[in-house]
Design an enzyme around this catalytic site. Structure first.
Site, PDB file in Angstrom:
ATOM      1  N   ASP B  52       0.815  -1.206   0.000  1.00 34.04           N
ATOM      2  CA  ASP B  52       0.000   0.000   0.000  1.00 34.04           C
ATOM      3  C   ASP B  52       0.841   1.244   0.000  1.00 34.04           C
ATOM      4  O   ASP B  52       2.006   1.239  -0.376  1.00 34.04           O
ATOM      5  CB  ASP B  52      -0.917  -0.024   1.226  1.00 34.04           C
ATOM      6  CG  ASP B  52      -2.176  -0.791   0.933  1.00 34.04           C
ATOM      7  OD1 ASP B  52      -3.136  -0.171   0.499  1.00 34.04           O
ATOM      8  OD2 ASP B  52      -2.153  -2.026   1.106  1.00 34.04           O
ATOM      9  N   ARG B 243      -2.509   5.796  -7.829  1.00 37.81           N
ATOM     10  CA  ARG B 243      -1.218   5.113  -7.910  1.00 37.81           C
ATOM     11  C   ARG B 243      -0.352   5.756  -8.996  1.00 37.81           C
ATOM     12  O   ARG B 243      -0.718   6.775  -9.574  1.00 37.81           O
ATOM     13  CB  ARG B 243      -1.428   3.624  -8.172  1.00 37.81           C
ATOM     14  CG  ARG B 243      -2.145   2.934  -7.006  1.00 37.81           C
ATOM     15  CD  ARG B 243      -2.074   1.419  -7.140  1.00 37.81           C
ATOM     16  NE  ARG B 243      -0.698   0.965  -7.018  1.00 37.81           N
ATOM     17  CZ  ARG B 243      -0.091   0.697  -5.860  1.00 37.81           C
ATOM     18  NH1 ARG B 243      -0.744   0.816  -4.725  1.00 37.81           N
ATOM     19  NH2 ARG B 243       1.156   0.290  -5.838  1.00 37.81           N
ATOM     20  N   TYR B 251     -10.715  -0.261  -3.790  1.00 38.04           N
ATOM     21  CA  TYR B 251     -11.083  -1.262  -2.780  1.00 38.04           C
ATOM     22  C   TYR B 251     -12.599  -1.262  -2.693  1.00 38.04           C
ATOM     23  O   TYR B 251     -13.186  -0.212  -2.427  1.00 38.04           O
ATOM     24  CB  TYR B 251     -10.554  -0.886  -1.403  1.00 38.04           C
ATOM     25  CG  TYR B 251      -9.072  -1.005  -1.236  1.00 38.04           C
ATOM     26  CD1 TYR B 251      -8.244   0.103  -1.412  1.00 38.04           C
ATOM     27  CD2 TYR B 251      -8.480  -2.215  -0.880  1.00 38.04           C
ATOM     28  CE1 TYR B 251      -6.884  -0.004  -1.248  1.00 38.04           C
ATOM     29  CE2 TYR B 251      -7.111  -2.322  -0.718  1.00 38.04           C
ATOM     30  CZ  TYR B 251      -6.323  -1.212  -0.896  1.00 38.04           C
ATOM     31  OH  TYR B 251      -4.969  -1.310  -0.736  1.00 38.04           O
ATOM     32  N   PRO B 329      -5.299  -3.718   4.900  1.00 42.01           N
ATOM     33  CA  PRO B 329      -4.481  -2.953   3.951  1.00 42.01           C
ATOM     34  C   PRO B 329      -4.983  -1.532   3.742  1.00 42.01           C
ATOM     35  O   PRO B 329      -4.210  -0.649   3.400  1.00 42.01           O
ATOM     36  CB  PRO B 329      -4.574  -3.754   2.648  1.00 42.01           C
ATOM     37  CG  PRO B 329      -5.455  -4.907   2.888  1.00 42.01           C
ATOM     38  CD  PRO B 329      -5.905  -4.912   4.313  1.00 42.01           C
TER      39      PRO B 329
END
Lengths: 605, 605
Positions: B52, B243, B251, B329
């Site tokens: 993560d 990212r 998620y 996470p």
């Protein structure tokens, strides 16, 4: 023994001389994908000594090519200057301290220094990544420029014919080559062969100041040894400039009788580093300086301040760097001015070679850089005279006072830092609408400013979004895009800008985003702005739409509209590929921009 | 066929597992010159997905090892968090935005993200420069720890015997090796083989929350797609984390029935990335998300929150990372906590192996890191429950409100950022004199602060002067050294500190500057201070004497005494090799410091 045939070849740009000017030129052209060759007579690059400080503007320029980080790793930083004058007890005393550079808007407001070999290596590494190497040892032995007007006016022609001799070729092998170049750039130093072939003369004179220079690792009780120091004493003047690691560079003034031979020429055999150390110690009294390390490098020179009477022959043969101007090294300008010359030239050559810009754009090279060199030399003379002059004391009223010297130091600081360089109006500098960004100086480099990206609030330095990638940067200051009325104007502008009659398409040569980088900057509040509201034309990628706001921790950003004096209703700022503001227009001023670009660009066919 | 002999060897530290915990450990030990080996069962490093965000403290830790620049080049930065909740029209609406991390003192106050393979490569490159490589694919097949007390207490003994099997060895060749190690570190993940060999149990439970995760390049009209988003809707919860490049990680919460098989285990064959996308689109309504790129990586998991009941067996076999704690996470803690485990451990092992520290220092590893993992899991449970809970609306009063969620997000932010980690008093954390630097928290990492170097006024970040080089940093805050009375005290301290009975010499093992880095920080004004006035002991190099003052352009520095709450008469701050404040003493408190170091260090022989 076989008779070698003559080798012949074509090249777009041939650069003669791989010092800072030539390497900057070769690096910039190689990055742009231009067909370029560079030759040098020396068998290897410079190892130590030579060259001076790296001024704030050159650090910005290095950053624009993506390698300022090398300077931060390898170079020394000089933040403080200290001034010494005769004190009451026969020795010197400190009369003041000040910032080493006067450059309040510089992104990095200090001077750096790195030996010339280190600087050259940065260029060489970048060139290597683009497949270009210096061919050495190699010299030009003959040069001929076509006199045919139609050839000279055809940007596709190769009017420069040069004979090259490979000094490293094995005995008996083919060592000459005839090269036909579209352009030749002479970066071959103060004694430029290229300059002499075309009878270009240097204007100006040699002064009477003789200086000794040496690099040493000092043992001393002098408290400002890691600052730049200007020392005026009754026993001569001396300048100290910190260098990499623990090295320090000393400049001391020498008496004529010590260094000149019977014919008045500098005779290096008459003095040695010991003499320079001895003179320095006299100036620095009551402080002492010695060294327990070998002396890395030393030299003697007479200051010469001269500028070439022309920088270009028919815009096909151009000279740059020491080939067209020489200075007092103490002003720390020679290398910086040289690199800025070819930084100015390279994108213009590239645009001409790609068929984007008219050949006439090259006239702005001499126009912009010769004026700068002349100004520089005017400053240089004043500074050298002040520096070499006697200090003022109670006994000598006509000497140079601390206040007088400090004022000159600071007045000229903005200029010598490179930050204040101001190119005058020309085809590529048009300031008629400058009021729409009233605090920007059209013709000066765009000042650094942090904005945040609308999509993710990441702070970004506008300099880093305006790299030296040969593109014109079109900064569209949109005003507040969370205001629906303003957003409507911005959407209308986006629609209009995409039409074929306007510059973006007209001079885009079928690939507008290769010619122009389009960034939009809104004055909206990050907490309520949605980047998805902006017209897609102004966010070809989500990172290209910016906000004039602080980052989430208020550590950077905000106040950009104010700093640039941008009209709340918006403005368009055009930044040249070399980072200088080319022009400013009102938000709706597309026709004006069309005319600006039409004055030097070739329309798409 | 020849019978292979058994290969046997000794090593100081054997690391099992080359994930983030193992690599951080190997890198740090290799840099310190420790004899270390690291093995991993996988034939190659992780390529995509997994792991993560990189929290602010880990960026500081990376910087302390000299490679934060890699993160700035390769990782994405996440500055803003956005919160969405059910709106009046059946879909979601934004209820607020906030900084993504709550870490006002962080040197870099934002989160970063880089795929695990990218992070591992940074470690591998550093290790390679020290000649250490991961041996793979290789597994331990048997392990034995000596039960002999005298062997266990001898820091020079090799009490851990491990049999290794080289899974890549050619058929028929010698594929086993018996290794005798001084220390073994098990970094072999959630299913740790090392942990199981010693019967260490995991305490805690598995939750009922089942999540689907995928990385995609989205096409969407969702305005916060480049921010971290917590989305609560009537159709489930969803989290978005930006990212690298244009990738985004999603998620989404999945229903049991969709993913569990008849035995209640996650069955990856029952869902695919399309299911995750479909659930995401339901949560995000009225916004739409699709992708025209292949899905890079996706997975399913059930949150488990557990901590090992011990981290060490006789201080000879230690476990770290996922081997001793597992988390949700979404809190972005697993990888960060793992790397911080071995960052904490590596310098302690190094000091023991060099004979500088007593074996007992290793007890502080479990003491400090297990407490942290327990706190983390307590937070993790609360956060996961809030996140997976139903949103509060007008119809459902018992749901989680925006305010409630935001408060938890920010309250725990300082903790999850890693910045607030506070190690409790122990042999290496002594806070009894903390009033001399009243705003420093003994046991927390030293906050960043810019000082300037006295000799050249260059601003320097104290973090960069306290690298992870295994040395204790002794920061001598001298007070104002232009005050002659104070200077006299400082000179007396310098003289006293060099005596053999005091810690600097007593625990210096004949090379004090290898054990201790000595920096002096004066509160003097840069315009009048002479660095040459400081005792030479406090300026072994001119760069080691600092001033608490602004740089020449007032852009950085100043206010350090205030920020740290340092007594104007001075103080001494000891920073541990991992960057945490170990203790604080008054300027004259040498005896107190002698006792501090004596409690865990071995005197010079």
């Amino acid at each position: 023994m076989p008779t070698a045939l003559t080798k012949e070849s074509d090249v777009d740009v041939l650069i003669v001389g791989a010092g800072p000017a030539g390497l900057m030129c070769a690096m910039a052209l190689a990055r742009a994908g231009v067909n370029v060759r560079i030759i040098d007579q020396r068998p290897a690059k410079v190892a130590a000594g030579q060259a001076d400080g790296i001024q704030p503007r050159i650090v910005e320029v290095f950053q624009s090519y993506g390698f300022a980080d090398r300077l931060f790793k390898e170079a020394v930083q000089v933040h403080m200057a200290a001034f010494y004058n005769p004190g009451p007890n026969g020795g010197i005393e400190r009369t003041g301290r000040a910032p080493d550079v006067t450059a309040p808007t510089a992104r990095w407001a200090f001077e750096m220094a790195l030996h010339q070999g280190g600087i050259e290596q940065i260029f060489l590494d970048s060139m290597a990544s683009n497949g270009v190497e210096v061919e050495r040892p190699m010299i030009p032995t003959a040069i001929q420029l076509s006199q045919d007007e139609s050839v000279l006016k055809d940007p596709k022609s190769h009017p420069v014919k040069v004979v090259l001799k490979d000094l490293g070729a094995p005995e008996g092998s083919l060592d000459t080559e005839v090269v036909h170049a579209k352009f030749l750039v002479g970066c071959d130093g103060a004694h430029s062969w290229v300059r002499r072939q075309f009878g270009i003369t240097m204007e100006g004179e040699q002064t009477d100041y003789i200086w000794g220079v040496l690099d040493l690792i000092p043992d001393t009780d002098f408290p400002d040894i890691r600052n730049r120091c200007a020392v005026h004493s009754h026993n001569g003047s001396c300048m100290i400039i910190p260098r990499e690691g623990d090295l320090v560079r000393l400049y001391v003034q020498l008496a004529d009788k010590d260094v000149l031979d019977a014919k008045g020429r500098v005779d290096k055999s008459r003095v040695g580093p010991e003499t320079i150390m001895e003179v320095a110690n006299k100036s620095l009294y009551p402080y002492k300086m010695s060294t327990s390390h070998p002396i890395d490098w030393w030299t003697l020179y007479i200051i010469g301040q001269r500028v070439a009477n022309q920088y270009s022959v028919h815009d096909r043969v151009l000279i740059a760097g020491d080939a067209c101007h020489t200075h007092s090294p103490k002003a720390g300008q020679g290398m910086n001015a040289s690199m800025n010359d070819t930084h100015n030239l390279a994108w213009k050559l590239t645009h001409v070679l790609r068929g984007w810009a008219d050949l006439s754009i090259l006239k702005t090279y001499e126009f912009e850089r010769r004026k700068y060199a002349q100004d520089l030399i005017m400053f240089d003379k004043k500074f050298a005279a002040l520096f070499s002059g006697k200090p003022r004391t109670d006994d000598s009223d006509d000497g140079v006072s601390h206040e007088e010297f400090l004022e000159a130091f600071q007045t000229f600081g903005l200029f010598t830092s490179g930050i204040g360089v101001h190119y005058q109006p020309s085809a590529i500098v048009d300031d008629r609408h400058s009021s729409y960004a009233s605090k920007l100086n059209v013709g000066q480099r765009l000042p650094p400013q942090v904005f945040i990206r609308a999509a993710d609030s990441q702070p970004v330095q506008i300099h880093d979004l305006c790299p030296s990638d040969t593109r014109f940067k079109v900064l569209v200051f949109t005003g507040d895009t969370t205001n629906q009325l303003q957003l409507k104007n911005v959407k209308a502008l986006a629609e209009e800008m995409q039409k074929p009659e306007h510059f973006y398409e007209r001079f885009g040569h079928g690939n507008s985003s290769a010619v122009f980088e389009l960034l939009a900057i809104s004055s909206a509040d990050k907490m309520i702005s949605n980047y998805t509201d902006a017209p897609t034309f102004f966010r070809s990628h989500w990172s290209k739409f910016l906000l004039d706001d602080e980052d989430m921790y208020k550590r950077a950003g905000g106040g950009g509209y104010d700093a640039y004096g941008v009209d709340p209703n918006g403005a368009i700022v055009v930044v040249r590929p070399d980072g200088y503001v080319g022009t400013v227009a009102p938000l709706g001023g597309l026709e004006y921009l069309d005319n600006y670009f039409a004055s030097f660009m070739v329309p798409s066919s």
